[in-house]
Design a protein around this motif. Structure first.
Motif, PDB file in Angstrom:
ATOM      1  N   GLN A 128      32.692  51.553  41.290  1.00  0.00           N
ATOM      2  CA  GLN A 128      32.308  51.795  42.606  1.00  0.00           C
ATOM      3  C   GLN A 128      32.070  50.446  43.443  1.00  0.00           C
ATOM      4  OE1 GLN A 128      31.285  54.654  43.754  1.00  0.00           O
ATOM      5  NE2 GLN A 128      30.087  53.966  45.671  1.00  0.00           N
ATOM      6  N   SER A 129      31.565  49.322  42.536  1.00  0.00           N
ATOM      7  CA  SER A 129      31.767  48.106  43.196  1.00  0.00           C
ATOM      8  C   SER A 129      32.944  47.633  44.185  1.00  0.00           C
ATOM      9  CB  SER A 129      31.311  46.922  42.262  1.00  0.00           C
ATOM     10  OG  SER A 129      32.301  46.532  41.513  1.00  0.00           O
ATOM     11  N   TRP A 130      34.029  48.478  43.773  1.00  0.00           N
ATOM     12  CA  TRP A 130      35.352  48.120  44.276  1.00  0.00           C
ATOM     13  C   TRP A 130      35.713  48.879  45.543  1.00  0.00           C
ATOM     14  CZ3 TRP A 130      38.221  43.695  44.090  1.00  0.00           C
ATOM     15  CH2 TRP A 130      37.666  42.944  43.057  1.00  0.00           C
ATOM     16  N   PHE A 131      34.821  49.641  46.084  1.00  0.00           N
ATOM     17  CA  PHE A 131      34.883  50.399  47.331  1.00  0.00           C
ATOM     18  C   PHE A 131      34.385  49.465  48.344  1.00  0.00           C
ATOM     19  CE2 PHE A 131      34.989  54.335  44.723  1.00  0.00           C
ATOM     20  CZ  PHE A 131      35.634  54.953  45.264  1.00  0.00           C
ATOM     21  N   VAL A 132      35.473  48.507  48.876  1.00  0.00           N
ATOM     22  CA  VAL A 132      35.299  47.501  49.655  1.00  0.00           C
ATOM     23  C   VAL A 132      35.852  47.760  51.135  1.00  0.00           C
ATOM     24  CG1 VAL A 132      35.129  45.506  48.007  1.00  0.00           C
ATOM     25  CG2 VAL A 132      37.221  46.316  48.972  1.00  0.00           C
ATOM     26  N   ARG A 133      35.119  47.434  52.221  1.00  0.00           N
ATOM     27  CA  ARG A 133      35.289  47.487  53.514  1.00  0.00           C
ATOM     28  C   ARG A 133      36.885  47.032  53.690  1.00  0.00           C
ATOM     29  NH1 ARG A 133      30.040  47.386  55.494  1.00  0.00           N
ATOM     30  NH2 ARG A 133      29.079  49.280  55.413  1.00  0.00           N
ATOM     31  N   ASP A 134      37.193  45.946  53.462  1.00  0.00           N
ATOM     32  CA  ASP A 134      38.221  45.252  53.872  1.00  0.00           C
ATOM     33  C   ASP A 134      39.403  45.414  52.713  1.00  0.00           C
ATOM     34  OD1 ASP A 134      40.214  43.102  54.256  1.00  0.00           O
ATOM     35  OD2 ASP A 134      38.883  41.665  55.162  1.00  0.00           O
ATOM     36  N   ALA A 135      40.345  46.137  52.776  1.00  0.00           N
ATOM     37  CA  ALA A 135      41.396  46.631  51.734  1.00  0.00           C
ATOM     38  C   ALA A 135      42.225  45.188  51.516  1.00  0.00           C
ATOM     39  CB  ALA A 135      42.231  47.705  52.179  1.00  0.00           C
ATOM     40  N   GLU A 136      42.513  44.316  52.261  1.00  0.00           N
ATOM     41  CA  GLU A 136      43.383  43.299  52.177  1.00  0.00           C
ATOM     42  C   GLU A 136      42.520  42.310  51.337  1.00  0.00           C
ATOM     43  OE1 GLU A 136      45.351  41.245  55.273  1.00  0.00           O
ATOM     44  OE2 GLU A 136      45.846  43.264  55.915  1.00  0.00           O
ATOM     45  N   ALA A 137      41.388  42.052  51.388  1.00  0.00           N
ATOM     46  CA  ALA A 137      40.644  41.228  50.672  1.00  0.00           C
ATOM     47  C   ALA A 137      40.200  41.709  49.380  1.00  0.00           C
ATOM     48  CB  ALA A 137      39.137  40.941  51.690  1.00  0.00           C
ATOM     49  N   GLY A 138      40.091  43.023  49.596  1.00  0.00           N
ATOM     50  CA  GLY A 138      39.981  44.008  48.070  1.00  0.00           C
ATOM     51  C   GLY A 138      41.261  43.508  47.255  1.00  0.00           C
ATOM     52  N   ALA A 185      43.064  40.585  42.682  1.00  0.00           N
ATOM     53  CA  ALA A 185      44.153  39.880  42.095  1.00  0.00           C
ATOM     54  C   ALA A 185      43.800  38.473  41.290  1.00  0.00           C
ATOM     55  CB  ALA A 185      45.295  39.360  43.201  1.00  0.00           C
ATOM     56  N   GLY A 186      42.764  38.072  42.219  1.00  0.00           N
ATOM     57  CA  GLY A 186      41.823  36.828  41.381  1.00  0.00           C
ATOM     58  C   GLY A 186      40.986  37.267  40.267  1.00  0.00           C
ATOM     59  N   ARG A 187      40.707  38.454  40.147  1.00  0.00           N
ATOM     60  CA  ARG A 187      39.690  38.923  39.341  1.00  0.00           C
ATOM     61  C   ARG A 187      38.352  38.188  39.708  1.00  0.00           C
ATOM     62  NH1 ARG A 187      42.446  40.921  33.703  1.00  0.00           N
ATOM     63  NH2 ARG A 187      43.867  42.168  34.757  1.00  0.00           N
ATOM     64  N   VAL A 188      38.042  38.377  40.734  1.00  0.00           N
ATOM     65  CA  VAL A 188      36.717  37.941  41.391  1.00  0.00           C
ATOM     66  C   VAL A 188      35.678  38.970  41.500  1.00  0.00           C
ATOM     67  CG1 VAL A 188      35.734  36.835  43.459  1.00  0.00           C
ATOM     68  CG2 VAL A 188      37.976  36.442  42.967  1.00  0.00           C
TER      69      VAL A 188
END
Ligand code: F2R
Ligand code: MG
Length: 300
Positions: free
Chosen positions: A23-33, A38-41
């Motif tokens: 659920q924490s990965w429903f982010v508004r900015d898809a590119e930033a996501g 990719a960086g496992r942040v």
């Protein structure tokens, strides 16, 4: 039968962690996501669990209380939890289903009426069921029967039932295999499919089993779906393929599962519930656990 509170509890904790992480990965900015992934942040906490966790907690507590699925009580338990906290992102049809059951209507009639009499083929019966598979892990026929009953309390469509059976069997196999080597991905997926009634879920499980080694998560998501339709067929085969990617490493499996995007709280809930049935949460970083909303103490 008390198939093992401890193993089922591990599965529940993995499911809730997966749900909250996804659920924490429903982010508004898809590119930033994409970059963060990719960086496992990690996304900032707190990570709240959703309907997947809420319904799984009800089902787990039901098993602790009764030792088996009793459909009337289970449907009433889901409805009571919904009344307590309806803001957990329930699937669209569940608002009506759980309100009507809570108001005293019979679950059979209410669930059968959904979607012009087809019943729901949503992934909601599959997302909550892994701890049940862990609970009954020594008896796969029982796993199938109990998973079916648990699904029907809210989902009347055979595809939703097939999805729940598949996830429960996968969790049972994972739990039963604790301490031993994990089966290969094709073996695992074929063994699950063998217990699932003819359905799109089963067809896609066999397709998942046939995907070549080295298939990327994106490719698997393209072929199998990753929950964009919120259906059991486009969620369960992909999630179980992901669970089989790294059956002894829960955090790694969750990172990989999010790469499919789609219904990520639910694909991660399924992966978390299945893998934790085998590994527990011992290898999950403390920060992940600290971010995840706690499971409430047992309610009467
Ligand atoms: N995406 C969600 N929830 C939506 C949150 C929207 C909003 N914020 C809100 O609160 O309202 N995630 C959750 O939904 C999935 C579980 O869904 P479940 O319990 O199966 O619900 P439902 O509504 O029965 O089925 C899901 C959708 O599938 C389609 N569908 C199902 N059966 C169908 C049929 N026979 N014919 C046509 N379409 C059918 C519908 O679009 C349903 O809404 C999980 O991801 C959970 O986390
Ligand atoms: Mg959810």
């Amino acid at each position: 039968m008390n198939g093992g509170v401890g193993v089922a509890r591990d599965s529940l904790e993995g499911l809730v962690l997966g749900d909250a992480f996804g659920q924490s990965w429903f982010v508004r900015d898809a590119e930033a996501g994409e970059r963060w992934l990719a960086g496992r942040v990690l996304r900032p906490g707190p990570w709240k669990w959703t309907d997947d966790g809420a319904m799984a907690i009800v089902l787990y507590e039901h098993l602790v209380r009764y030792g088996e699925v009793r459909e009337d009580a289970l449907a009433a338990g889901f409805a009571a939890e919904y009344a307590r906290d309806p803001y957990r992102q329930y699937g669209a049809s569940m608002h009506e289903v759980l309100e009507r059951i809570g108001a005293g209507e019979g679950w059979r009639a209410v669930t059968a009426e959904q979607f012009d009499g087809q019943g729901s083929w949503g992934n909601g019966a599959a997302m909550r069921v892994a701890p049940l598979g862990a609970w009954f892990r020594t008896d796969l026929a029982m796993v199938v029967d109990q998973a079916r009953r648990s699904a029907l309390a809210t989902h009347a469509h055979p595809e939703a039932v097939a999805g729940a059976v598949a996830v429960a069997v996968a969790a049972a196999l994972a739990a039963a295999g604790r301490g031993g080597p994990a089966p290969s991905r094709p073996e695992f997926l074929r063994e699950v499919a063998a217990r699932v009634a003819p359905s799109e879920v089963r067809t896609l499980l066999l397709e998942a089993a046939a995907l070549p080694a080295g298939t990327t998560v994106r490719k698997a998501a393209d072929r199998l779906g990753s929950g964009w339709r919120i259906s059991a067929p486009d969620t369960v085969p992909f999630a179980l393929w992901c669970a089989a990617l790294s059956p002894d490493d829960l955090p790694e499996a969750l990172w990989r599962t999010v790469e499919g995007w789609g219904d990520r709280d639910t694909t991660c809930a399924i992966v978390g519930g299945v893998i934790a049935a085998r590994t527990s949460l011992s290898a999950v970083p403390a920060q992940w656990r600290a971010h995840t909303e706690a499971i409430p103490a047992r309610r009467p």
